[in-house]
Design an enzyme around this catalytic site. Structure first.
Site, PDB file in Angstrom:
ATOM      1  N   GLU A  46       9.063   8.702  44.996  1.00 38.11           N
ATOM      2  CA  GLU A  46      10.376   8.737  44.361  1.00 38.11           C
ATOM      3  C   GLU A  46      11.443   8.326  45.372  1.00 38.11           C
ATOM      4  O   GLU A  46      11.889   9.165  46.180  1.00 38.11           O
ATOM      5  CB  GLU A  46      10.707  10.159  43.880  1.00 38.11           C
ATOM      6  CG  GLU A  46       9.809  10.679  42.793  1.00 38.11           C
ATOM      7  CD  GLU A  46      10.568  11.615  41.856  1.00 38.11           C
ATOM      8  OE1 GLU A  46      10.633  11.326  40.658  1.00 38.11           O
ATOM      9  OE2 GLU A  46      11.109  12.636  42.321  1.00 38.11           O
TER      10      GLU A  46
ATOM     11  N   ASN B 115       9.878  15.998  34.027  1.00 33.97           N
ATOM     12  CA  ASN B 115      10.614  16.988  34.812  1.00 33.97           C
ATOM     13  C   ASN B 115      11.977  17.225  34.150  1.00 33.97           C
ATOM     14  O   ASN B 115      12.862  16.383  34.248  1.00 33.97           O
ATOM     15  CB  ASN B 115      10.778  16.450  36.249  1.00 33.97           C
ATOM     16  CG  ASN B 115      11.603  17.354  37.125  1.00 33.97           C
ATOM     17  OD1 ASN B 115      11.901  18.496  36.761  1.00 33.97           O
ATOM     18  ND2 ASN B 115      11.972  16.856  38.293  1.00 33.97           N
TER      19      ASN B 115
ATOM     20  N   HIS C  76      10.385  18.040  45.789  1.00 29.35           N
ATOM     21  CA  HIS C  76      11.340  17.154  45.092  1.00 29.35           C
ATOM     22  C   HIS C  76      12.574  16.988  45.977  1.00 29.35           C
ATOM     23  O   HIS C  76      13.007  17.936  46.640  1.00 29.35           O
ATOM     24  CB  HIS C  76      11.726  17.742  43.736  1.00 29.35           C
ATOM     25  CG  HIS C  76      12.467  16.754  42.896  1.00 29.35           C
ATOM     26  ND1 HIS C  76      13.790  16.489  43.096  1.00 29.35           N
ATOM     27  CD2 HIS C  76      12.056  15.935  41.896  1.00 29.35           C
ATOM     28  CE1 HIS C  76      14.176  15.544  42.238  1.00 29.35           C
ATOM     29  NE2 HIS C  76      13.136  15.196  41.495  1.00 29.35           N
TER      30      HIS C  76
ATOM     31  N   GLY D 250      12.361  12.016  34.716  1.00 29.71           N
ATOM     32  CA  GLY D 250      13.391  13.046  34.575  1.00 29.71           C
ATOM     33  C   GLY D 250      14.185  12.810  33.311  1.00 29.71           C
ATOM     34  O   GLY D 250      13.754  13.147  32.202  1.00 29.71           O
ATOM     35  N   GLY D 251      15.346  12.183  33.455  1.00 32.28           N
ATOM     36  CA  GLY D 251      16.294  11.984  32.347  1.00 32.28           C
ATOM     37  C   GLY D 251      15.674  11.457  31.055  1.00 32.28           C
ATOM     38  O   GLY D 251      16.006  11.933  29.972  1.00 32.28           O
TER      39      GLY D 251
ATOM     40  N   SER E  35      14.409   7.035  37.722  1.00 32.75           N
ATOM     41  CA  SER E  35      15.006   6.199  36.664  1.00 32.75           C
ATOM     42  C   SER E  35      14.005   5.449  35.789  1.00 32.75           C
ATOM     43  O   SER E  35      14.307   4.367  35.300  1.00 32.75           O
ATOM     44  CB  SER E  35      16.003   5.206  37.267  1.00 32.75           C
ATOM     45  OG  SER E  35      17.125   5.899  37.761  1.00 32.75           O
TER      46      SER E  35
ATOM     47  N   GLY F  82      17.943   9.288  38.929  1.00 36.41           N
ATOM     48  CA  GLY F  82      19.127   9.484  38.082  1.00 36.41           C
ATOM     49  C   GLY F  82      20.201   8.421  38.240  1.00 36.41           C
ATOM     50  O   GLY F  82      21.358   8.644  37.881  1.00 36.41           O
TER      51      GLY F  82
ATOM     52  N   LYS G 293      14.096  19.489  34.958  1.00 35.07           N
ATOM     53  CA  LYS G 293      15.071  20.048  35.918  1.00 35.07           C
ATOM     54  C   LYS G 293      15.774  21.247  35.277  1.00 35.07           C
ATOM     55  O   LYS G 293      15.108  22.045  34.610  1.00 35.07           O
ATOM     56  CB  LYS G 293      16.046  18.965  36.377  1.00 35.07           C
ATOM     57  CG  LYS G 293      15.302  17.724  36.865  1.00 35.07           C
ATOM     58  CD  LYS G 293      16.164  16.716  37.534  1.00 35.07           C
ATOM     59  CE  LYS G 293      15.303  15.538  37.948  1.00 35.07           C
ATOM     60  NZ  LYS G 293      16.020  14.529  38.688  1.00 35.07           N
TER      61      LYS G 293
HETATM   62  P1  PGA Z   1      15.061  10.535  36.772  1.00 39.24           P
HETATM   63  O1  PGA Z   1      14.485  11.730  37.638  1.00 39.24           O
HETATM   64  O2  PGA Z   1      13.926   9.993  35.936  1.00 39.24           O
HETATM   65  O3  PGA Z   1      16.147  11.143  35.951  1.00 39.24           O
HETATM   66  O4  PGA Z   1      15.568   9.506  37.727  1.00 39.24           O
HETATM   67  C1  PGA Z   1      13.214  11.651  38.210  1.00 39.24           C
HETATM   68  C2  PGA Z   1      12.952  12.853  39.079  1.00 39.24           C
HETATM   69  O5  PGA Z   1      13.880  13.344  39.730  1.00 39.24           O
HETATM   70  O6  PGA Z   1      11.823  13.356  39.140  1.00 39.24           O
END
Ligand code: PGA
Length: 239
Positions: free
Chosen positions: A158, A7, A86, A221-222, A200, A164, A9
């Protein structure tokens, strides 16, 4: 085979996307990794035959919804997945109100859903995780039972406080919550559904997360934003 969802974003601009694609250069498995870039760049991934999804869909098929994108428009561009619910959309765009309708439209249009559920830190501390998830599942699915089957829905657990932040729940906690989700979907909806973990996930914690037995994949995500980093992450995930 574990499913891995990336993702992006609202990150990465056109040149970043082009460089990203050059770096991954066919090294990403095309059957179990799905990219969710910004909508403007979905076609860049699609053109290279990667699986793609949208980060959101509108709750109507067409009409006066300034700034939204319809499932029909996304379908024309070959998207096969969409994220629904989300926590960022629930928080900033009032999505709780529209989730059932979005789920219905995706299912009717044969688009696989990655439905995000999870608790805040406060709810986690009050031991309300299961209660919160149960409510979110009911809101999303109760009106759509007739369209559901074992393959068109995927749940991403999640915890909102893990997104994040580099903080994640213990393996035991994740495993129990995934079991709860699977059991609930089986007893209430007669479904055997894949459940991903998200929040994360990165190259530092993936080896630990991989010890969880009932995990069916990850929503990242990140750690998916840097192509080399993401390639390493994928290498660290066993199928
Ligand atoms: P993250 O985001 O891996 O940066 O924590 C995950 C998400 O929001 O789907």
């Amino acid at each position: 085979m574990k499913l891995i969802c990336a993702n992006f974003k609202m990150n990465l601009l056109k040149n970043d996307i082009i460089n990203y694609l050059n770096t991954i250069n066919e090294k990403i498995p095309k059957e179990n990794v799905v990219f969710f870039p910004n909508e403007l760049y979905i076609s860049y991934f699609k053109d290279k035959n990667y699986l793609v999804g949208s980060q959101n869909i509108a709750h109507l098929e067409h009409g006066s919804l300034t700034g939204e994108t319809s499932v029909l428009e996304l379908k024309e561009f070959g998207i096969s997945y969409t994220i629904i619910g989300h926590s960022e959309r629930r928080e900033f765009f009032n999505d709780n109100k529209y989730i059932s309708k979005k789920v219905e439209l995706a299912l009717k249009n044969n688009i696989k859903i990655v439905l995000c559920v999870g608790e805040t830190f406060e709810e986690y501390n009050k031991n309300q995780t299961f209660e919160v998830i149960k409510k979110e599942l009911n809101e999303a699915l109760s009106n759509n039972i007739n369209y559901l089957n074992n393959t068109n829905l995927i749940i991403a657990y999640e915890p909102i406080w893990a997104i994040g932040t580099s903080k994640i729940p213990t393996n035991e906690c994740i495993e129990n919550t995934i079991s709860f989700i699977k059991d609930y979907l089986k007893t209430e909806f007669n479904l055997d559904i894949k459940v991903l973990y998200g929040g994360s996930v990165n190259n530092q914690n993936i080896a630990t997360l991989e010890m969880i037995k009932n995990i069916d994949g990850y929503l990242v995500g990140g750690a998916s934003l840097d192509a080399n980093n993401f390639l390493t992450l994928i290498d660290n995930i066993k199928n």
